[in-house]
Design a protein around this motif. Sequence first.
Motif, short mmCIF file in Angstrom:
data_model
loop_
_atom_site.label_atom_id
_atom_site.label_comp_id
_atom_site.label_asym_id
_atom_site.label_seq_id
_atom_site.Cartn_x
_atom_site.Cartn_y
_atom_site.Cartn_z
N VAL A 1 34.36 14.45 7.70
CA VAL A 1 34.92 15.26 8.45
C VAL A 1 35.13 17.22 7.86
O VAL A 1 34.99 18.30 8.60
N VAL A 2 33.47 17.38 6.77
CA VAL A 2 34.05 18.04 6.06
C VAL A 2 33.03 19.90 7.42
O VAL A 2 32.88 20.66 7.11
N ALA A 3 32.16 18.78 8.01
CA ALA A 3 31.05 19.35 9.36
C ALA A 3 32.05 19.31 10.08
O ALA A 3 31.82 20.16 10.67
N ARG A 4 33.61 19.06 10.76
CA ARG A 4 34.13 19.92 11.44
C ARG A 4 35.47 20.91 10.79
O ARG A 4 35.07 21.39 9.95
N ALA A 5 35.00 22.00 12.55
CA ALA A 5 35.75 22.54 11.86
C ALA A 5 37.24 22.86 10.94
O ALA A 5 37.15 23.81 10.46
N GLU A 6 37.68 21.66 11.51
CA GLU A 6 39.25 21.79 10.71
C GLU A 6 39.46 20.72 10.23
O GLU A 6 38.97 19.44 11.19
N TYR A 7 40.26 20.12 9.34
CA TYR A 7 40.05 19.69 8.46
C TYR A 7 42.32 18.78 9.02
O TYR A 7 42.28 19.19 9.61
N PRO A 8 42.19 17.49 9.34
CA PRO A 8 42.89 16.82 9.27
C PRO A 8 44.45 17.42 9.00
O PRO A 8 45.87 17.80 9.75
N CYS A 9 44.21 18.18 7.74
CA CYS A 9 45.60 18.59 7.03
C CYS A 9 45.94 20.56 8.05
O CYS A 9 46.97 20.80 7.65
N GLY A 10 45.15 20.18 8.85
CA GLY A 10 44.75 21.85 9.63
C GLY A 10 44.09 23.17 8.63
O GLY A 10 44.23 24.32 9.80
N HIS A 11 43.73 22.73 7.92
CA HIS A 11 43.31 24.43 7.01
C HIS A 11 41.39 23.75 7.27
O HIS A 11 41.35 22.95 8.15
N THR A 12 41.26 24.76 6.82
CA THR A 12 39.81 24.92 7.40
C THR A 12 38.28 25.00 6.40
O THR A 12 39.51 25.87 4.74
N SER A 13 37.57 24.83 5.98
CA SER A 13 36.62 25.05 5.13
C SER A 13 36.80 26.59 4.10
O SER A 13 36.26 26.59 3.51
N ALA A 14 37.21 27.89 5.18
CA ALA A 14 36.79 28.98 4.74
C ALA A 14 38.35 28.97 4.19
O ALA A 14 37.85 30.42 3.16
N GLU A 15 39.46 28.11 4.11
CA GLU A 15 39.94 28.70 3.76
C GLU A 15 39.86 28.33 2.01
O GLU A 15 40.52 27.07 1.52
N ARG A 16 40.01 28.85 1.16
CA ARG A 16 39.54 28.57 -0.28
C ARG A 16 40.35 29.00 -1.02
O ARG A 16 40.54 29.64 -1.51
N ALA B 1 35.51 14.40 -0.74
CA ALA B 1 35.59 15.54 -0.34
C ALA B 1 37.84 15.66 -0.84
O ALA B 1 38.03 14.98 0.39
N TYR B 2 38.99 16.94 -0.75
CA TYR B 2 40.05 17.21 -0.59
C TYR B 2 39.88 18.91 -0.60
O TYR B 2 38.95 19.67 -0.45
N CYS B 3 40.69 19.17 0.48
CA CYS B 3 41.12 19.98 0.66
C CYS B 3 41.04 20.92 -0.65
O CYS B 3 42.63 20.85 -1.32
N ARG B 4 41.45 21.98 -0.58
CA ARG B 4 41.54 22.44 -1.36
C ARG B 4 42.04 24.14 -1.34
O ARG B 4 43.31 24.53 -1.84
N VAL B 5 42.80 24.22 -0.52
CA VAL B 5 43.73 24.48 -0.27
C VAL B 5 45.62 23.32 -0.33
O VAL B 5 46.23 24.02 -1.03
N CYS B 6 45.13 22.72 0.07
CA CYS B 6 46.44 21.65 -0.22
C CYS B 6 46.54 21.24 -1.55
O CYS B 6 47.24 20.84 -2.35
N HIS B 7 44.80 21.51 -2.79
CA HIS B 7 45.14 20.99 -3.99
C HIS B 7 44.26 21.63 -4.28
O HIS B 7 43.52 21.71 -4.43
N PRO B 8 44.75 23.03 -4.56
CA PRO B 8 44.26 24.42 -5.30
C PRO B 8 43.52 24.09 -6.65
O PRO B 8 42.88 24.68 -6.87
N ASP B 9 44.30 23.35 -7.88
CA ASP B 9 44.45 23.42 -9.17
C ASP B 9 45.11 21.50 -9.06
O ASP B 9 45.54 21.81 -10.46
N PRO B 10 44.16 21.01 -9.39
CA PRO B 10 44.86 19.61 -9.41
C PRO B 10 44.35 19.14 -10.82
O PRO B 10 42.85 19.60 -11.56
N GLY B 11 45.03 18.36 -11.20
CA GLY B 11 45.49 18.39 -13.08
C GLY B 11 44.29 16.90 -13.52
O GLY B 11 44.21 16.02 -12.21
#
Length: 68
Positions: free
Chosen positions: A53-68, A11-21
């Motif tokens: 990590v997905v089960a936590r409220a905040e990712y290591p990068c500081g973003h949350t799963s709600a930030e899509r 799994a990866y943060c979709r805020v940090c990687h919004p549209d990976p090629g």
Amino acid sequence: MTAGIERAAHAYCRVCHPDPGLGEPVTALCGATHPYWGRRERPVNNCPACAAVVARAEYPCGHTSAER
């Protein structure tokens, strides 16, 4: 990295990687860096570290799963 983890769906943060090629390196939530080969909605194997990590409220990068 073991072959089992390499085959696991990370799994990866979709805020940090919004549209990976395809083939672009992405950093998974567990810290592993790997080339992106598309999203798999229902993977057979999940990376257990990413799942924790997905089960936590905040990712290591500081973003949350709600930030899509």
